[in-house]
Scaffold this motif. Structure first.
Motif, PDB file in Angstrom:
ATOM      1  N   ARG A   2      23.885  36.922  22.590  1.00 53.97           N
ATOM      2  CA  ARG A   2      23.442  37.885  23.601  1.00 53.97           C
ATOM      3  C   ARG A   2      23.025  37.177  24.887  1.00 53.97           C
ATOM      4  NH1 ARG A   2      18.203  40.802  24.352  1.00 53.97           N
ATOM      5  NH2 ARG A   2      18.704  42.742  25.428  1.00 53.97           N
ATOM      6  N   GLY A   3      22.328  36.072  24.796  1.00 52.33           N
ATOM      7  CA  GLY A   3      21.880  35.336  25.977  1.00 52.33           C
ATOM      8  C   GLY A   3      23.032  34.844  26.840  1.00 52.33           C
ATOM      9  N   PRO A   4      23.995  34.086  26.269  1.00 53.23           N
ATOM     10  CA  PRO A   4      25.124  33.652  27.086  1.00 53.23           C
ATOM     11  C   PRO A   4      25.942  34.810  27.657  1.00 53.23           C
ATOM     12  CG  PRO A   4      25.034  32.375  25.070  1.00 53.23           C
ATOM     13  CD  PRO A   4      24.002  33.453  24.946  1.00 53.23           C
ATOM     14  N   ALA A   5      26.066  35.888  26.897  1.00 58.79           N
ATOM     15  CA  ALA A   5      26.817  37.042  27.404  1.00 58.79           C
ATOM     16  C   ALA A   5      26.113  37.661  28.609  1.00 58.79           C
ATOM     17  CB  ALA A   5      26.999  38.081  26.301  1.00 58.79           C
ATOM     18  N   MET A   6      24.799  37.780  28.531  1.00 58.45           N
ATOM     19  CA  MET A   6      24.062  38.369  29.646  1.00 58.45           C
ATOM     20  C   MET A   6      24.043  37.431  30.851  1.00 58.45           C
ATOM     21  SD  MET A   6      21.071  40.483  27.722  1.00 58.45           S
ATOM     22  CE  MET A   6      20.604  41.407  29.154  1.00 58.45           C
ATOM     23  N   ILE A   7      23.902  36.142  30.620  1.00 57.22           N
ATOM     24  CA  ILE A   7      23.915  35.176  31.722  1.00 57.22           C
ATOM     25  C   ILE A   7      25.266  35.211  32.437  1.00 57.22           C
ATOM     26  CG2 ILE A   7      23.952  32.705  32.236  1.00 57.22           C
ATOM     27  CD1 ILE A   7      21.760  32.440  30.059  1.00 57.22           C
ATOM     28  N   THR A   8      26.340  35.308  31.674  1.00 54.83           N
ATOM     29  CA  THR A   8      27.672  35.384  32.267  1.00 54.83           C
ATOM     30  C   THR A   8      27.789  36.605  33.175  1.00 54.83           C
ATOM     31  OG1 THR A   8      28.625  34.287  30.341  1.00 54.83           O
ATOM     32  CG2 THR A   8      30.127  35.524  31.736  1.00 54.83           C
ATOM     33  N   GLN A   9      27.261  37.730  32.717  1.00 56.37           N
ATOM     34  CA  GLN A   9      27.360  38.952  33.523  1.00 56.37           C
ATOM     35  C   GLN A   9      26.502  38.848  34.782  1.00 56.37           C
ATOM     36  OE1 GLN A   9      29.857  40.585  32.372  1.00 56.37           O
ATOM     37  NE2 GLN A   9      29.690  39.235  30.596  1.00 56.37           N
ATOM     38  N   LEU A  10      25.342  38.256  34.654  1.00 54.24           N
ATOM     39  CA  LEU A  10      24.481  38.090  35.831  1.00 54.24           C
ATOM     40  C   LEU A  10      25.115  37.130  36.841  1.00 54.24           C
ATOM     41  CD1 LEU A  10      20.991  37.993  34.098  1.00 54.24           C
ATOM     42  CD2 LEU A  10      21.970  39.855  35.439  1.00 54.24           C
ATOM     43  N   MET A  11      25.842  36.141  36.354  1.00 51.31           N
ATOM     44  CA  MET A  11      26.555  35.228  37.259  1.00 51.31           C
ATOM     45  C   MET A  11      27.758  35.923  37.903  1.00 51.31           C
ATOM     46  SD  MET A  11      26.318  31.528  35.240  1.00 51.31           S
ATOM     47  CE  MET A  11      28.029  31.586  34.895  1.00 51.31           C
ATOM     48  N   ALA A  12      28.324  36.914  37.243  1.00 54.66           N
ATOM     49  CA  ALA A  12      29.498  37.610  37.768  1.00 54.66           C
ATOM     50  C   ALA A  12      29.139  38.558  38.919  1.00 54.66           C
ATOM     51  CB  ALA A  12      30.188  38.394  36.657  1.00 54.66           C
ATOM     52  N   LEU A  13      27.908  39.042  38.952  1.00 53.68           N
ATOM     53  CA  LEU A  13      27.537  40.007  39.986  1.00 53.68           C
ATOM     54  C   LEU A  13      27.591  39.428  41.403  1.00 53.68           C
ATOM     55  CD1 LEU A  13      24.742  41.969  38.115  1.00 53.68           C
ATOM     56  CD2 LEU A  13      27.070  42.725  38.654  1.00 53.68           C
ATOM     57  N   PRO A  14      27.050  38.248  41.692  1.00 47.87           N
ATOM     58  CA  PRO A  14      27.220  37.690  43.039  1.00 47.87           C
ATOM     59  C   PRO A  14      28.682  37.394  43.386  1.00 47.87           C
ATOM     60  CG  PRO A  14      25.502  36.502  41.861  1.00 47.87           C
ATOM     61  CD  PRO A  14      26.151  37.430  40.890  1.00 47.87           C
ATOM     62  N   VAL A  15      29.466  37.016  42.397  1.00 50.84           N
ATOM     63  CA  VAL A  15      30.893  36.785  42.626  1.00 50.84           C
ATOM     64  C   VAL A  15      31.558  38.099  43.030  1.00 50.84           C
ATOM     65  CG1 VAL A  15      33.077  36.119  41.524  1.00 50.84           C
ATOM     66  CG2 VAL A  15      30.989  34.818  41.071  1.00 50.84           C
ATOM     67  N   ALA A  16      31.221  39.173  42.323  1.00 53.38           N
ATOM     68  CA  ALA A  16      31.778  40.488  42.659  1.00 53.38           C
ATOM     69  C   ALA A  16      31.377  40.903  44.069  1.00 53.38           C
ATOM     70  CB  ALA A  16      31.307  41.525  41.643  1.00 53.38           C
ATOM     71  N   TRP A  17      30.129  40.684  44.417  1.00 47.29           N
ATOM     72  CA  TRP A  17      29.646  41.035  45.761  1.00 47.29           C
ATOM     73  C   TRP A  17      30.406  40.256  46.830  1.00 47.29           C
ATOM     74  CZ3 TRP A  17      27.182  44.720  48.094  1.00 47.29           C
ATOM     75  CH2 TRP A  17      26.680  44.515  49.377  1.00 47.29           C
ATOM     76  N   THR A  18      30.621  38.977  46.598  1.00 43.85           N
ATOM     77  CA  THR A  18      31.353  38.150  47.556  1.00 43.85           C
ATOM     78  C   THR A  18      32.801  38.628  47.703  1.00 43.85           C
ATOM     79  OG1 THR A  18      29.974  36.255  46.988  1.00 43.85           O
ATOM     80  CG2 THR A  18      32.056  35.777  48.088  1.00 43.85           C
ATOM     81  N   LEU A  19      33.422  38.978  46.589  1.00 45.61           N
ATOM     82  CA  LEU A  19      34.792  39.485  46.646  1.00 45.61           C
ATOM     83  C   LEU A  19      34.871  40.780  47.443  1.00 45.61           C
ATOM     84  CD1 LEU A  19      35.919  38.766  42.971  1.00 45.61           C
ATOM     85  CD2 LEU A  19      36.744  37.623  45.039  1.00 45.61           C
TER      86      LEU A  19
END
Length: 165
Positions: A107-124
């Protein structure tokens, strides 16, 4: 010879105490998968995390190949970016596998991955053009996995309960 004698505890539970010495209590394995069927929420979260990993692997391979065979401004930077993206794909892949197997650590790595994906999505999204759709899809997937994993049904299915006070 050491023998175990039961000692009384509150509410009828028993605990064994060895005579002639102390022995650490044998605990169940920490990461044992809970029994029963896998909830749909966990399955969906695992599949979304796996899809993210596959996209990252594809992007990493593409950038690596373009760095080797294409004409980038800096081949070394392109190759390093490809290798880095491939390495980063390992986190959602491991998280997806752990979620699929209902391991509580996943659960921890999955949530960290999603939190890291949000700034990437914003930049895109901010870059505009065709990247807006990619950014929106990335954000939707990230928010979906986060919502699936913070649900009490999912935490119980992974064997994560409220902290003992």
């Amino acid at each position: 010879m050491k023998t175990a004698k039961p000692t009384a505890q509150a509410k009828g539970t028993t605990q064994t105490k060895e005579t002639g010495g102390t022995k650490a209590a044998r605990a169940a394995p920490v990461d044992e998968a809970p029994s029963g069927p896998r909830p749909t929420r966990i399955t969906a979260a695992a599949m979304l995390a796996a899809a993210e990993a596959v996209v990252l692997v594809g992007l990493g391979v593409y950038v690596l190949i373009m760095g080797l065979t294409g004409d980038p401004d800096s081949p070394q930077q392109a190759e390093m970016l490809g290798v880095t993206v491939l390495a980063l794909a390992a986190l959602p892949l491991a998280a997806a596998r752990g979620l699929w197997q209902r391991r509580r650590w996943s659960r921890g790595p999955a949530m960290i991955t999603q939190l890291m994906a949000l700034p990437v999505a914003w930049t895109l999204v901010q870059n505009g053009g065709g990247l807006i759709a990619v950014g929106v899809a990335t954000a939707v997937a990230a928010f979906a996995v986060l919502a699936l994993l913070i649900n009490p049904t999912a935490t119980e299915a992974l064997g994560i309960g409220p902290r003992d006070a």
